[in-house]
Design a protein around this motif. Structure first.
Motif, short mmCIF file in Angstrom:
data_model
loop_
_atom_site.label_atom_id
_atom_site.label_comp_id
_atom_site.label_asym_id
_atom_site.label_seq_id
_atom_site.Cartn_x
_atom_site.Cartn_y
_atom_site.Cartn_z
N ILE A 218 0.81 -1.23 0.00
CA ILE A 218 0.00 0.00 0.00
C ILE A 218 0.84 1.27 0.00
CG2 ILE A 218 -1.91 -1.17 1.17
CD1 ILE A 218 -1.04 0.13 3.78
N GLY A 219 2.16 1.13 -0.06
CA GLY A 219 3.02 2.31 -0.11
C GLY A 219 3.61 2.65 1.24
N ARG A 220 4.79 3.29 1.21
CA ARG A 220 5.52 3.60 2.44
C ARG A 220 4.72 4.52 3.37
NH1 ARG A 220 9.58 1.61 5.35
NH2 ARG A 220 10.68 1.17 3.37
N ALA A 221 4.15 5.60 2.83
CA ALA A 221 3.44 6.56 3.68
C ALA A 221 2.26 5.91 4.39
CB ALA A 221 2.98 7.76 2.86
N ASN A 222 1.49 5.09 3.66
CA ASN A 222 0.34 4.42 4.27
C ASN A 222 0.79 3.42 5.33
OD1 ASN A 222 -1.48 5.82 2.70
ND2 ASN A 222 -1.66 4.22 1.14
N ALA A 223 1.83 2.65 5.03
CA ALA A 223 2.33 1.66 5.98
C ALA A 223 2.85 2.36 7.24
CB ALA A 223 3.42 0.81 5.35
N ASP A 224 3.55 3.48 7.06
CA ASP A 224 4.04 4.23 8.22
C ASP A 224 2.87 4.71 9.08
OD1 ASP A 224 6.61 3.87 7.38
OD2 ASP A 224 6.98 5.98 6.85
N GLY A 225 1.82 5.19 8.42
CA GLY A 225 0.65 5.68 9.16
C GLY A 225 -0.01 4.60 9.99
N VAL A 226 -0.16 3.39 9.42
CA VAL A 226 -0.78 2.29 10.15
C VAL A 226 0.07 1.92 11.37
CG1 VAL A 226 -1.43 -0.15 10.01
CG2 VAL A 226 -1.96 1.40 8.11
N TYR A 227 1.40 1.80 11.14
CA TYR A 227 2.31 1.41 12.23
C TYR A 227 2.33 2.48 13.32
CZ TYR A 227 6.45 -1.19 13.97
OH TYR A 227 7.32 -1.96 14.71
N LEU A 228 2.41 3.76 12.91
CA LEU A 228 2.48 4.85 13.87
C LEU A 228 1.22 4.91 14.74
CD1 LEU A 228 3.82 7.40 15.03
CD2 LEU A 228 2.75 8.70 13.16
N SER A 229 0.05 4.73 14.14
CA SER A 229 -1.19 4.82 14.92
C SER A 229 -1.24 3.74 16.00
CB SER A 229 -2.42 4.72 14.01
OG SER A 229 -2.54 3.42 13.46
N PHE A 230 -0.71 2.54 15.69
CA PHE A 230 -0.72 1.50 16.71
C PHE A 230 0.32 1.78 17.80
CE2 PHE A 230 0.63 -2.73 18.34
CZ PHE A 230 -0.53 -2.99 19.06
N VAL A 231 1.48 2.27 17.41
CA VAL A 231 2.51 2.61 18.41
C VAL A 231 1.96 3.66 19.37
CG1 VAL A 231 4.77 3.66 18.77
CG2 VAL A 231 4.46 2.00 16.92
N GLN A 232 1.28 4.67 18.83
CA GLN A 232 0.70 5.71 19.68
C GLN A 232 -0.36 5.13 20.63
OE1 GLN A 232 -0.56 8.13 16.38
NE2 GLN A 232 1.04 9.66 16.73
N SER A 233 -1.22 4.29 20.09
CA SER A 233 -2.28 3.69 20.91
C SER A 233 -1.70 2.77 21.98
CB SER A 233 -3.23 2.90 20.00
OG SER A 233 -4.21 2.23 20.76
N TYR A 234 -0.75 1.92 21.59
CA TYR A 234 -0.15 0.97 22.53
C TYR A 234 0.62 1.70 23.62
CZ TYR A 234 2.07 -3.41 23.98
OH TYR A 234 2.49 -4.52 24.69
N ALA A 235 1.37 2.72 23.24
CA ALA A 235 2.20 3.44 24.21
C ALA A 235 1.34 4.14 25.26
CB ALA A 235 3.08 4.46 23.48
N THR A 236 0.23 4.73 24.84
CA THR A 236 -0.57 5.52 25.78
C THR A 236 -1.58 4.67 26.56
OG1 THR A 236 -2.14 6.08 24.01
CG2 THR A 236 -0.34 7.62 24.41
N HIS A 237 -2.19 3.68 25.92
CA HIS A 237 -3.26 2.91 26.59
C HIS A 237 -2.76 1.61 27.21
CE1 HIS A 237 -6.14 5.75 25.09
NE2 HIS A 237 -5.79 5.52 23.83
N ILE A 238 -1.69 1.04 26.67
CA ILE A 238 -1.21 -0.24 27.19
C ILE A 238 0.01 -0.02 28.10
CG2 ILE A 238 -0.53 -2.60 26.61
CD1 ILE A 238 -3.30 -1.66 25.51
N ALA A 239 1.02 0.70 27.55
CA ALA A 239 2.23 0.96 28.34
C ALA A 239 2.06 2.14 29.30
CB ALA A 239 3.42 1.22 27.41
N ARG A 240 0.96 2.90 29.16
CA ARG A 240 0.62 4.02 30.04
C ARG A 240 1.69 5.10 30.04
NH1 ARG A 240 -4.68 3.26 30.42
NH2 ARG A 240 -5.16 1.11 31.01
N LEU A 241 2.21 5.42 28.84
CA LEU A 241 3.21 6.49 28.71
C LEU A 241 2.49 7.82 28.44
CD1 LEU A 241 5.88 4.63 26.53
CD2 LEU A 241 5.77 4.83 29.03
#
Length: 843
Positions: free
Chosen positions: A109-132
């Protein structure tokens, strides 16, 4: 000792053992969609017991979790409570992405789209799971992903987890524990859920909404959420995958209108397929559903389906439509409509789509919405009506003399009072929007201003009140007309066929009676005759009677009122066309008909040609320490019998006249505020004497029924004795509640909110019948009355007669009918039908 069960997840298939009670509503809904052969991505249900085990530290085995990942390699996790209204933890998307999957997605799906998918999960995981700290991950730009991974590493001293199984396991654990947290418990309790309500979870493979071809996500629904009429609405967002927006993103509406391009035009085959899904969902799920979908290269994936949010009028129309189409039984359609919602449909409502300029709130005392100019007196309201200007009558609290102003206004707003105060009761009776107890406003009657917060409004300024929500708005609002359409009529027909308690109306005027007939009330259960005496033509005669020194002088004054009362009753009998009419004899204390201010006393003295000092002394002499417990009702009828004599004659003569013109009339005369059998005997003797005189004078025979209004605890306890001399008993639960509690309904609003909030009372007893106290008196009265007079008719005619929960109680204890305000008749009819259905089902 047995070991605790291991948490597990099962794939949702057509034959899997999925139930709402064990897996939650979302899991069961997805199974139904799968059984309909809709293109639902592979989904797994984590049952409620497993979620509880996960929150306690027992995870799902890694081998079982590993089997979940497939397809795109991404999964989402969603809550699945037993009821959708209970909510749950927020959905987590893109679980499973790691460096390896990121590379594959880049090629797909292209680099920009792949980056967006990965980044959104990192943000969600960091704040809601790792509590950063979420501020650390508010990033953008081409290197945002790399920076987010570096920040995560720096904050946790470890790389972002690359194992999809570990990611999913941590997400499940976090959501399970969030559900058990104290904040979540309070939130769901506020939504009506028990504190220990169970939660299931759904893990679903994610369809990519980014990439080549037609990709994106959207929702579609098939009714107008405000009116309930068939209408396809929704939105498709091209190149939108959760929070990730790809290049070339655009928004399409589902159908063509003036808002922009439509999916119906650009992809008609996909639109047709979505319509097919909607029809299938309606028929198989027996509900109007909103479908959430994803397009991947033009291929549809149905992600979820939820009940379409709707207004009260839309809910009624949907229920009737489903029953008419044979999708649900008529009884189910009746049970789906909340009786209280009908009260809103009988009046104008503020369009929920329009903006609101809220300035204050009060107690929603009488439903409906109205816009008008502020007036501060009954005379100003009448003047505005004569000019054709809609007005809102604004008072600290209303008194009986304000009734004319209330009839002239389109709405009433009071600073004081509760749901059973004078303004509230009268407004509900005449179908007038009303807000009481608006403590956020300050009325300055002398300067004719109303202050709400920082705003000051003057007489003549325009406001809107919403008696359904208690909101006071500045200016004019967009109003929807009443929803008295064919769907409403059909529902009322079905309610009538379902049976249940009889429903009559409290009606004092021809207008009330006409409204009652329009809503098909089975008669008038309470006609309060005292309201007729406040008319401008009758009040002088009434005051003259009060000041009369001898019985003969009182009769002469009342003779002026007799023809007017007779005309009132004749008109009521004609309108009701043979349906029963119960007329309550004069009830209030006499002081209510006298002025209390200096100017009013001067005017009264001039009209009676008496010295002001004599008038003042007489008014003071009639003043009682507690007039509502003093000389009123039957006590007044016994001590000043000329009033009841005149009323009885007016009733009988009206019955004769109306009977000559149409259907035979059998009037029902009700004695108020009885507490002893002897009171009934004394009044009956005089009423029988008047009846005999009218029969002789008119040379016409007629029958009538004499009954008692049970408003005192003693009358309820002595109902057996009283029933022997009565054709009917009608429980006036307003006063019965006041006397049982020793509580003034007009003053209770000042502290009732505090009492309810602190658990002293479960609910305002003037709003919801107190079954444990007042209800016990009603039950005792019913049992004792029927023991002494098995054929006696028993009813409830207080405000509780229009309350759905109270109607269910009345049905259980053997009440024959309830009587309520005309605009509450449809509410009572539906509640009565629902109670009958519950009874047939053995609930």
């Amino acid at each position: 000792m047995t070991s605790a069960p291991i948490a597990s997840a099962i794939e949702i298939t057509p034959t899997a053992k999925i139930s709402r009670e064990t897996h939650g509503w979302r899991s069961k809904c997805l199974q139904r969609l799968i059984r309909m052969d809709l293109p639902v991505p592979r989904s797994f249900a984590v049952d409620c017991d497993s979620v509880r085990s996960i929150s306690q530290g027992r995870p799902i085995p890694a081998t079982e979790l590993a089997e979940i990942f497939g397809g795109s390699g991404l999964v989402s996790v969603r809550p699945s409570a037993v009821s959708p209204e209970w909510g749950g933890p927020g959905t987590v998307l893109n679980v499973g992405i790691n460096d390896a999957l990121h590379e594959r997605l880049t090629a797909q799906i292209g680099r920009a789209n792949a980056d967006g998918v990965y980044l959104s999960f990192v943000q969600s995981y960091a704040t809601h799971i790792a509590r950063l700290d979420p501020d650390l991950f508010t990033l953008d730009g081409p290197d945002a992903l790399a920076r987010a991974l570096d920040i995560y590493r720096g904050e946790t001293d470890e790389d972002f987890p690359q194992d999809p199984v570990k990611q999913l396991s941590e997400v499940l654990r976090s959501m399970a524990r969030a559900w058990d947290g104290p904040t979540a418990r309070l939130l769901r309790q506020a939504k009506g859920a028990p504190a220990d309500a169970p939660l299931g979870l759904v893990v679903q493979e994610m369809a990519l909404a980014l990439g080549p071809g037609l990709c994106g996500s959207g929702t579609i629904q098939f009714i107008d959420p405000v009116t309930g009429t068939p209408r396809v609405t929704g939105r498709f967002r091209g190149q939108h995958h959760g929070q990730t927006v790809g290049s070339g993103a655009e928004t399409l509406y589902l159908t063509q209108d003036d808002r922009g391009p439509a999916l119906e035009d650009s992809a008609p085959e996909i639109f047709d397929e979505l319509i097919r899904f909607g029809i299938a969902s309606r028929e198989r799920l027996r509900e109007e559903m909103q479908i959430e979908f994803v397009l991947t290269g033009g291929a549809i994936s149905v992600i979820d389906a939820v009940r379409t949010q709707r207004s009260a009028r839309a809910g009624l129309r949907v229920a009737v439509s489903l029953a008419r189409d044979g999708i649900i039984p008529v009884e189910e359609a009746l049970m789906r409509v909340e009786p209280r919602a009908l009260a809103e449909l009988l009046h104008h409502q503020i369009d929920p789509r329009a903006p609101r300029d809220l300035i204050a709130r009060g107690i929603d005392a009488s439903p409906g919405a109205a816009t008008g100019r502020i007036v501060f007196s009954a005379s100003a309201a009448q003047a505005a009506q004569s000019r054709g200007e809609p007005c809102i009558l604004v008072r600290r609290e209303t008194v009986p003399e304000d009734i004319r102003g209330m009839h002239a206004a389109v709405g009433v707003l009071t600073e004081r009072g509760g749901t059973t105060s004078h303004a509230a009761v009268i407004a509900r009776g005449i179908g007038l929007p009303c807000i009481v107890g608006a403590t956020g406003i300050v009325i300055d009657a002398r300067n004719r201003t109303l202050r709400a917060g920082a705003r000051t409004l003057s007489e003549g300024d325009e406001i809107t009140i919403d008696g359904s929500t208690g909101e006071i708005l500045a200016g004019a609002a967009v109003l929807l007309p009443p929803a008295l359409d064919d769907a409403f009529t059909q529902l009322m027909d079905w309610a009538e066929d379902a049976g249940g308690l009889g429903v009559r109306a409290n009606a004092d005027t021809p207008e009330d009676a006409l409204t009652a007939r329009r809503f098909r009330a089975q008669g008038i259960g309470l006609c309060r005759t005292e309201h007729m005496f406040f008319d401008a033509e009758r009040l002088p005669a009434m005051r003259e009677m009060i000041f009369a020194d001898t019985p003969e002088d009182r009769r002469l004054a009342l003779e002026r009122i007799l023809p007017m009362q007779r005309a009132d009753f004749t008109r009521l009998f004609e309108i009701m066309a043979g349906h029963p009419v119960t007329i309550r004899l004069f009830d209030p204390p006499l002081h209510e008909f006298l002025p209390s201010d200096r100017d009013g006393l001067r005017e009264l003295a001039a009209s009676l040609d008496l010295p002001l000092s004599d008038v003042t002394r007489r008014v003071e002499a009639l003043t009682e320490f507690n007039p509502m417990l003093g000389m009123r009702g039957v006590r007044l009828g016994i001590t000043v019998p000329e009033i009841y004599d005149m009323q009885a004659r007016a009733i009988f003569e009206a019955a004769v006249e109306a009977g000559h013109k149409g259907d035979p009339v059998v009037p029902e005369i009700m004695i108020p505020l009885v507490s002893a059998m002897k009171e009934v005997e004394l009044v009956r003797t005089r009423v029988d004497s008047v009846a005999a005189a009218v029969r002789n004078e008119r040379r016409t025979d007629f029958t009538y029924h004499l009954g008692v209004m049970v408003e005192t605890p003693r009358a309820a306890l002595r109902a057996g004795d009283i029933a022997e001399h009565s054709a009917f008993l009608s429980f006036g639960t307003n006063d019965l509640t006041q006397m049982t509690y020793g509580l003034s309904r007009d003053d209770a609003g000042r502290f009732m909110g505090t009492y309810v909030n602190q658990g002293v009372f479960a609910e305002d007893p003037f709003h919801l019948l107190d079954e444990d106290g007042v209800g016990e008196l009603v039950l005792t009265g019913v049992e004792r009355a029927r023991l002494h007079n098995p054929d006696i008719t028993i009813s409830v005619c207080g405000e509780h007669g229009g309350n759905p929960e109270s109607i269910a109680f009345c049905d259980r204890v053997g009440i024959d009918y309830v009587s309520c305000s005309p605009f509450r008749v449809p509410v009572a009819r539906l509640a009565s039908a629902q109670s009958a259905i519950h009874r047939r089902r053995g609930r």
